[in-house]
Design a protein around this motif. Structure first.
Motif, short mmCIF file in Angstrom:
data_model
loop_
_atom_site.label_atom_id
_atom_site.label_comp_id
_atom_site.label_asym_id
_atom_site.label_seq_id
_atom_site.Cartn_x
_atom_site.Cartn_y
_atom_site.Cartn_z
N LYS A 128 77.07 77.22 74.83
CA LYS A 128 78.43 76.77 74.51
C LYS A 128 79.44 77.28 75.55
CE LYS A 128 79.40 74.64 71.52
NZ LYS A 128 79.45 73.15 71.43
N ARG A 129 79.22 78.49 76.09
CA ARG A 129 80.12 79.00 77.13
C ARG A 129 80.02 78.17 78.40
NH1 ARG A 129 79.78 82.54 81.39
NH2 ARG A 129 81.68 83.76 81.82
N GLN A 130 78.79 77.83 78.80
CA GLN A 130 78.61 77.00 79.99
C GLN A 130 79.21 75.61 79.79
OE1 GLN A 130 74.43 77.02 80.78
NE2 GLN A 130 74.37 79.20 81.38
N GLU A 131 79.07 75.06 78.60
CA GLU A 131 79.67 73.75 78.31
C GLU A 131 81.19 73.81 78.42
OE1 GLU A 131 79.48 70.32 74.80
OE2 GLU A 131 78.91 72.38 74.37
N TYR A 132 81.81 74.87 77.90
CA TYR A 132 83.27 75.01 77.97
C TYR A 132 83.73 75.15 79.42
CZ TYR A 132 87.85 77.19 77.60
OH TYR A 132 89.18 77.50 77.77
N ILE A 133 83.03 75.96 80.19
CA ILE A 133 83.42 76.14 81.60
C ILE A 133 83.28 74.83 82.36
CG2 ILE A 133 82.75 77.31 83.74
CD1 ILE A 133 82.01 79.74 82.08
N ALA A 134 82.22 74.05 82.11
CA ALA A 134 82.05 72.77 82.79
C ALA A 134 83.17 71.79 82.43
CB ALA A 134 80.69 72.19 82.42
N ILE A 139 88.18 68.98 84.17
CA ILE A 139 89.59 68.65 83.98
C ILE A 139 90.41 69.11 85.19
CG2 ILE A 139 91.63 69.14 82.57
CD1 ILE A 139 89.76 69.29 80.14
N ASP A 140 90.07 70.30 85.71
CA ASP A 140 90.79 70.78 86.90
C ASP A 140 90.55 69.87 88.11
OD1 ASP A 140 91.83 72.87 85.48
OD2 ASP A 140 90.29 74.32 86.08
N ARG A 141 89.34 69.38 88.29
CA ARG A 141 89.05 68.48 89.41
C ARG A 141 89.83 67.17 89.28
NH1 ARG A 141 83.71 70.24 88.48
NH2 ARG A 141 83.26 68.28 87.41
#
Length: 204
Positions: A128-134, A139-141
């Motif tokens: 879930k942490r990796q999914e949130y970071i992705a 969104i930033d890109r």
């Protein structure tokens, strides 16, 4: 027997037609010569004589009435914050009586099962942490690409840039049409008949 002329003289019609004869307030005209008076039937009950009550008894009654009202006020203030009971939310007494019989014992877990569950919880947390970071990076890109595109557009033409940053008025009054009710069930026979409402009524 009375003389008919005398009766005619004392009749109401004769007295009313005679000038200068006072008319009584109760209906029949009277004069000093007639010497009698007839009043209307009132059909009233004679007034009952009021009983004299001791002031101490009256005061005691008022005190009892005041204490009763104060007791009711205290009871209402005490139960003011109590919610109205909902029968559907209350547990039946039969289940409460059979609670010990229906209660299931907690299973005893072995150390291997506890360790496996802890490792699984850690793996799920990492995923879930990796999914949130992705998601945040994507969104930033997107926002960075949009910002760079607007900067390039501003260098080319300011009018096109102003049109690009203007809100699309066709998207603001967004309307959508969809099913407004549950689709009908095929071959469903709706119940028909009378029923008795047994729900309790609670006064405010």
């Amino acid at each position: 027997m009375l003389n008919l002329s005398l009766l005619r003289q004392f009749s109401k019609l004769a007295l009313c037609s005679t000038p200068n004869i006072p008319i009584a307030s109760r209906g029949i005209a009277t004069t000093a010569a007639v010497q009698f008076k007839i009043t209307e039937q009132l059909w009233a009950e004679p007034m009952k004589k009021k009983k004299k009550i001791d002031p101490a008894i009256v005061k005691a009654r008022e005190d009892r009435r005041r204490k009763k009202l104060e007791k009711q006020i205290r009871r209402l203030e005490k139960n003011a914050r109590q919610l109205k009971p909902i029968d559907e939310m209350e547990v039946p007494l039969e289940l409460l009586d059979n609670f010990n019989k229906r209660k299931r014992p907690q299973p005893k877990l072995t150390p291997e099962v506890i360790e496996a569950r802890a490792l699984l919880q850690k793996d799920w947390t990492r995923y879930k942490r990796q999914e949130y970071i992705a998601n945040v990076a994507q969104i930033d890109r997107i926002m960075g690409a949009q910002r760079r595109a607007l900067d390039k557009l501003l260098e080319e033409s300011e009018d096109l840039y102003n049109e690009a940053i203007m809100p699309d008025m066709q998207l603001i009054p967004y309307e959508i049409q969809g099913p407004v009710a549950t689709p009908p069930i095929k071959n469903y026979l709706s119940p028909d008949g009378e029923y008795i409402d047994v729900s309790k009524k609670w006064d405010n």
